[in-house]
Scaffold this active site. Sequence first.
Site, PDB file in Angstrom:
ATOM      1  N   GLU A  33       0.837  -1.209   0.000  1.00 39.26           N
ATOM      2  CA  GLU A  33       0.000   0.000   0.000  1.00 39.26           C
ATOM      3  C   GLU A  33       0.870   1.256   0.000  1.00 39.26           C
ATOM      4  OE1 GLU A  33      -4.029  -1.525   2.303  1.00 39.26           O
ATOM      5  OE2 GLU A  33      -2.190  -1.224   3.424  1.00 39.26           O
ATOM      6  N   ASP A  35       3.929   1.463  -1.211  1.00 42.80           N
ATOM      7  CA  ASP A  35       4.520   1.579  -2.551  1.00 42.80           C
ATOM      8  C   ASP A  35       3.521   2.207  -3.522  1.00 42.80           C
ATOM      9  OD1 ASP A  35       6.779   0.443  -1.599  1.00 42.80           O
ATOM     10  OD2 ASP A  35       6.449  -1.542  -2.474  1.00 42.80           O
ATOM     11  N   SER A  80      31.041  16.725  23.438  1.00 40.54           N
ATOM     12  CA  SER A  80      30.659  15.363  23.817  1.00 40.54           C
ATOM     13  C   SER A  80      30.344  15.368  25.313  1.00 40.54           C
ATOM     14  CB  SER A  80      31.747  14.369  23.444  1.00 40.54           C
ATOM     15  OG  SER A  80      32.884  14.624  24.208  1.00 40.54           O
ATOM     16  N   GLU A 116      17.276  10.123  28.629  1.00 41.00           N
ATOM     17  CA  GLU A 116      16.992   9.614  27.279  1.00 41.00           C
ATOM     18  C   GLU A 116      17.909   8.435  26.999  1.00 41.00           C
ATOM     19  OE1 GLU A 116      17.989  12.792  24.643  1.00 41.00           O
ATOM     20  OE2 GLU A 116      16.860  14.238  25.834  1.00 41.00           O
ATOM     21  N   LYS A 118      20.712   6.600  25.123  1.00 39.17           N
ATOM     22  CA  LYS A 118      21.871   7.059  24.363  1.00 39.17           C
ATOM     23  C   LYS A 118      21.973   6.173  23.130  1.00 39.17           C
ATOM     24  CE  LYS A 118      26.728   8.285  25.051  1.00 39.17           C
ATOM     25  NZ  LYS A 118      27.232   7.741  23.796  1.00 39.17           N
ATOM     26  N   ASP A 120      23.463   4.569  19.905  1.00 39.22           N
ATOM     27  CA  ASP A 120      24.838   4.260  19.523  1.00 39.22           C
ATOM     28  C   ASP A 120      25.010   4.401  18.015  1.00 39.22           C
ATOM     29  OD1 ASP A 120      27.403   3.621  19.981  1.00 39.22           O
ATOM     30  OD2 ASP A 120      27.085   1.477  20.326  1.00 39.22           O
ATOM     31  N   ARG A 139      29.518  15.434  12.994  1.00 34.91           N
ATOM     32  CA  ARG A 139      30.139  16.125  14.110  1.00 34.91           C
ATOM     33  C   ARG A 139      31.571  16.545  13.780  1.00 34.91           C
ATOM     34  NH1 ARG A 139      33.311  14.738  18.489  1.00 34.91           N
ATOM     35  NH2 ARG A 139      32.933  15.995  20.330  1.00 34.91           N
ATOM     36  N   TYR A 227      17.675  14.876  19.350  1.00 34.10           N
ATOM     37  CA  TYR A 227      17.557  15.051  20.794  1.00 34.10           C
ATOM     38  C   TYR A 227      17.931  16.451  21.273  1.00 34.10           C
ATOM     39  CZ  TYR A 227      22.327  13.384  19.950  1.00 34.10           C
ATOM     40  OH  TYR A 227      23.579  13.187  19.438  1.00 34.10           O
ATOM     41  N   LYS A 314      26.920   5.032  31.127  1.00 35.53           N
ATOM     42  CA  LYS A 314      27.211   3.891  30.245  1.00 35.53           C
ATOM     43  C   LYS A 314      26.781   2.595  30.925  1.00 35.53           C
ATOM     44  CE  LYS A 314      29.470   5.863  26.757  1.00 35.53           C
ATOM     45  NZ  LYS A 314      30.878   5.699  26.487  1.00 35.53           N
ATOM     46  N   CYS A 408      49.000 -24.214   6.833  1.00 32.83           N
ATOM     47  CA  CYS A 408      47.546 -24.288   6.856  1.00 32.83           C
ATOM     48  C   CYS A 408      47.128 -25.549   7.607  1.00 32.83           C
ATOM     49  CB  CYS A 408      46.994 -24.303   5.440  1.00 32.83           C
ATOM     50  SG  CYS A 408      45.217 -24.614   5.395  1.00 32.83           S
ATOM     51  N   CYS A 411      45.476 -28.058   4.909  1.00 35.12           N
ATOM     52  CA  CYS A 411      46.158 -28.685   3.770  1.00 35.12           C
ATOM     53  C   CYS A 411      47.664 -28.705   3.922  1.00 35.12           C
ATOM     54  CB  CYS A 411      45.774 -27.980   2.466  1.00 35.12           C
ATOM     55  SG  CYS A 411      46.507 -26.345   2.304  1.00 35.12           S
ATOM     56  N   CYS A 426      46.109 -18.892   3.226  1.00 34.97           N
ATOM     57  CA  CYS A 426      46.455 -20.131   2.553  1.00 34.97           C
ATOM     58  C   CYS A 426      46.185 -19.890   1.076  1.00 34.97           C
ATOM     59  CB  CYS A 426      45.569 -21.271   3.079  1.00 34.97           C
ATOM     60  SG  CYS A 426      45.631 -22.733   2.031  1.00 34.97           S
ATOM     61  N   CYS A 431      42.685 -26.278  -1.261  1.00 29.09           N
ATOM     62  CA  CYS A 431      42.734 -26.590   0.172  1.00 29.09           C
ATOM     63  C   CYS A 431      41.363 -27.068   0.636  1.00 29.09           C
ATOM     64  CB  CYS A 431      43.148 -25.330   0.932  1.00 29.09           C
ATOM     65  SG  CYS A 431      42.824 -25.427   2.698  1.00 29.09           S
TER      66      CYS A 431
HETATM   67  S1  IVH Z   1      22.947  15.029  23.935  1.00 28.91           S
HETATM   68  C1  IVH Z   1      26.234  18.552  24.400  1.00 28.91           C
HETATM   69  N1  IVH Z   1      21.422  12.927  23.734  1.00 28.91           N
HETATM   70  O1  IVH Z   1      26.423  10.686  22.601  1.00 28.91           O
HETATM   71  C2  IVH Z   1      26.100  17.139  23.956  1.00 28.91           C
HETATM   72  N2  IVH Z   1      23.639  12.777  22.917  1.00 28.91           N
HETATM   73  O2  IVH Z   1      28.873  11.019  24.319  1.00 28.91           O
HETATM   74  C3  IVH Z   1      24.703  16.867  23.598  1.00 28.91           C
HETATM   75  N3  IVH Z   1      24.175  10.635  21.864  1.00 28.91           N
HETATM   76  O3  IVH Z   1      28.066  13.204  20.845  1.00 28.91           O
HETATM   77  C4  IVH Z   1      24.505  15.422  23.318  1.00 28.91           C
HETATM   78  N4  IVH Z   1      22.200   9.702  22.159  1.00 28.91           N
HETATM   79  O4  IVH Z   1      26.465  11.706  19.538  1.00 28.91           O
HETATM   80  C5  IVH Z   1      22.646  13.443  23.505  1.00 28.91           C
HETATM   81  N5  IVH Z   1      19.922  11.148  23.556  1.00 28.91           N
HETATM   82  C6  IVH Z   1      21.138  11.667  23.341  1.00 28.91           C
HETATM   83  C7  IVH Z   1      22.147  10.936  22.688  1.00 28.91           C
HETATM   84  C8  IVH Z   1      23.399  11.521  22.494  1.00 28.91           C
HETATM   85  C9  IVH Z   1      23.426   9.534  21.676  1.00 28.91           C
HETATM   86  C10 IVH Z   1      25.596  10.758  21.474  1.00 28.91           C
HETATM   87  C11 IVH Z   1      25.950  12.046  20.803  1.00 28.91           C
HETATM   88  C12 IVH Z   1      27.048  12.650  21.620  1.00 28.91           C
HETATM   89  C13 IVH Z   1      27.547  11.496  22.401  1.00 28.91           C
HETATM   90  C14 IVH Z   1      28.082  11.987  23.722  1.00 28.91           C
END
Ligand code: IVH
Length: 669
Positions: A33, A35, A80, A116, A118, A120, A139, A227, A314, A408, A411, A426, A431
């Site tokens: 749908e 598409d 960061s 929030e 994080k 990756d 960045r 974010y 973390k 190896c 072989c 190898c 082999c």
């Molecule tokens: S806020 C002033 N919110 O984590 C920095 N960062 O280690 C504002 N990241 O460089 C960042 N989820 O690439 C923020 N919900 C989140 C995030 C987030 C992933 C990353 C982001 C940042 C790194 C910091």
Amino acid sequence: MTDAERIAQLRRLIREHEDRYYVLAAPAITDAEFDRLMADLRDLETRHPELVTADSPTQRVGGRPAEGFAAVEHLVPMLSLDNAYSDEDLRAFHDRVLRVLSAGGAPPPEVAYVAELKIDGLSIALTYENGRLVRGVTRGDGVRGEDVTGNVRTIRAIPLRLKEDVPGRLEVRGEVYLPRASFDRVNREREDAEEPAFANPRNAAAGTMRSLDPAVVARRGLSAFVYQVVSDGEERGEHAAAMQRMRDLGLPVEPHWRRCAGIEAVVEYCREWGDRRHTMGFDTDGVVIKVDNLALRVQLGATNKFPRWAAAYKFPAARATTRLKQIAVNVGRTGAVTPYAVLDPVFLSGSTIQMATLHNEQEIARRDIRPGDLVTIEKGGDVIPKVVGPVLDGRPADARPWEMPRECPACGSTLVRPDDEVVWRCLNASCPARLRRSLLHFASRRALNIEGLGEALVDQLVERGLVADVADLYALQEDRVAALERMGQKSARKLLDQIQRSRAAEFWRVLFGLGIRHVGERVAQSLAAGFGSMDALAAAPAETMQAVRDIGPVAAASVREYFDEPHNLALVGRLRSAGLQLESSAPGAAAEQSLAGATFVLTGTLAAMTRDQAAAAIAARGGRVSASVSKKTTYVVAGAEAGSKLAKARDLGVTVIDEEAFSRLIMDR
Ligand code: IVH
């Protein structure tokens, strides 16, 4: 409704469904749908080229591959975050916040946070002007990033136009990531092409964003969450309100954020998500906590590296200790010999682990990992757990450093490592270990699809000397197969039937099945469509190959190298004698261009092939595939659930054929 109104309506609808699908993971309509909506929009835009705008969902992949990315300075640097690894770290962060805010004797205020997930991936800055996406920048070093707008536009979670045409400039920041499902698919494709798999979705996302070709990026299936709203002026209000505002504008906001009245609620959120994170379709490596009140943020300010109003908690990586029984090596299809750890089985976050990566010889030496050691293993975001290092207290007195075998294991031929590489290889093409892998690949579902030819059988065929290469499969005799363990007459006959059936497999499958490095399914299809036959391909210079869609210099060089090797040419010759298809069903030669001059439109789902395969088959016969139906269309091929294109074909009196008739067109010649 005028066409212009319908176009606007379709764009709104498509955006809504993109959002449901890519952001909320809660689609409300079927892919077919969806598409159909896209097809309707394309049809209308073809008729009204003057109404096509850059923010139309049909324009996500535009233009040619870029020459490179321009450097762009960020208006506000992208900082960061400082890390927290425990509840204590979180509380210490909160204490620091209170201390700064109460400096000068003011009583400490109540501080609320937003927690929030994080994400990756890699951070991205998106700029909208009057509601239109005009720029996406990575960045970079935080001060300057790269302009990757063409790639960002292909990410369907990111709106090309906001729900409101917010006047002026609006910059939002977020994270581009590769969903788990896309990651698994991308790695499967890379393994098929003998390209190194990405270790985790973050590497894959970063690698993808570096691609200069937006079409490649579009295929990978990246997604994104935002974010942060960047403002360079007065800070007012709350972050929570900004998150809601971004959502209202149609931006992708990860919905599990929570406003926490104090630090204990944050600790609770982090604890809750430590387990729950595994239920998400994307990787999250922690929780970001941010002071909610924007005015307090200004007061808190930043060090030269981190803002003082936020921290990244973390999640602890799951770790365990176990005995390293042995370091074994694995021989791949292309002869790469890689060490891995054989462990005493240990249960770690949801699964029993018996093997782990050790990367390569140098890494093992650098970490001084010895067979017999007690080792720490870790399951982080990577697909395969890794050995972190030895626990020296647990080292047996007789543990000796490990040495990479010089021969190896399969072989006995001498392994070779070029000076500038870390991988030993190898080089013996026959082999047995390489052969085993080659046979399994050749027989795999997406190659020649020989059902029943699994590991146990392949092992026996190789050990008994019944097959020394893939062509030997076609000379197997029923009674010799029947005599193998767990086979018998009936299973042997079934296998030979399957092998017989594979003689009819399309040329691209044979090409893919050869297991040439860098030739995955898609590359094989493009080469087959572009050259029409194995002979034409084998004779082509690498530069000519590169002229074919999807074929880059690396794949071209690898194919050229393959056909320059006489043994390989001999193998192909034997496959030819065995009756395999070494030409696209209609040969590429000009005289045989049976569909020359015909224009096809494909609609609905075909049972026996994907749209790409159908399109390749048409192209190989000189036909053309178009996205929309017009009076000039020769055939509309209608699969299951065909939509508006079918109706349109009937309106215009264009010939409609079903899948069966289509197969006849592309086969019986
Ligand atoms: S806020 C002033 N919110 O984590 C920095 N960062 O280690 C504002 N990241 O460089 C960042 N989820 O690439 C923020 N919900 C989140 C995030 C987030 C992933 C990353 C982001 C940042 C790194 C910091």
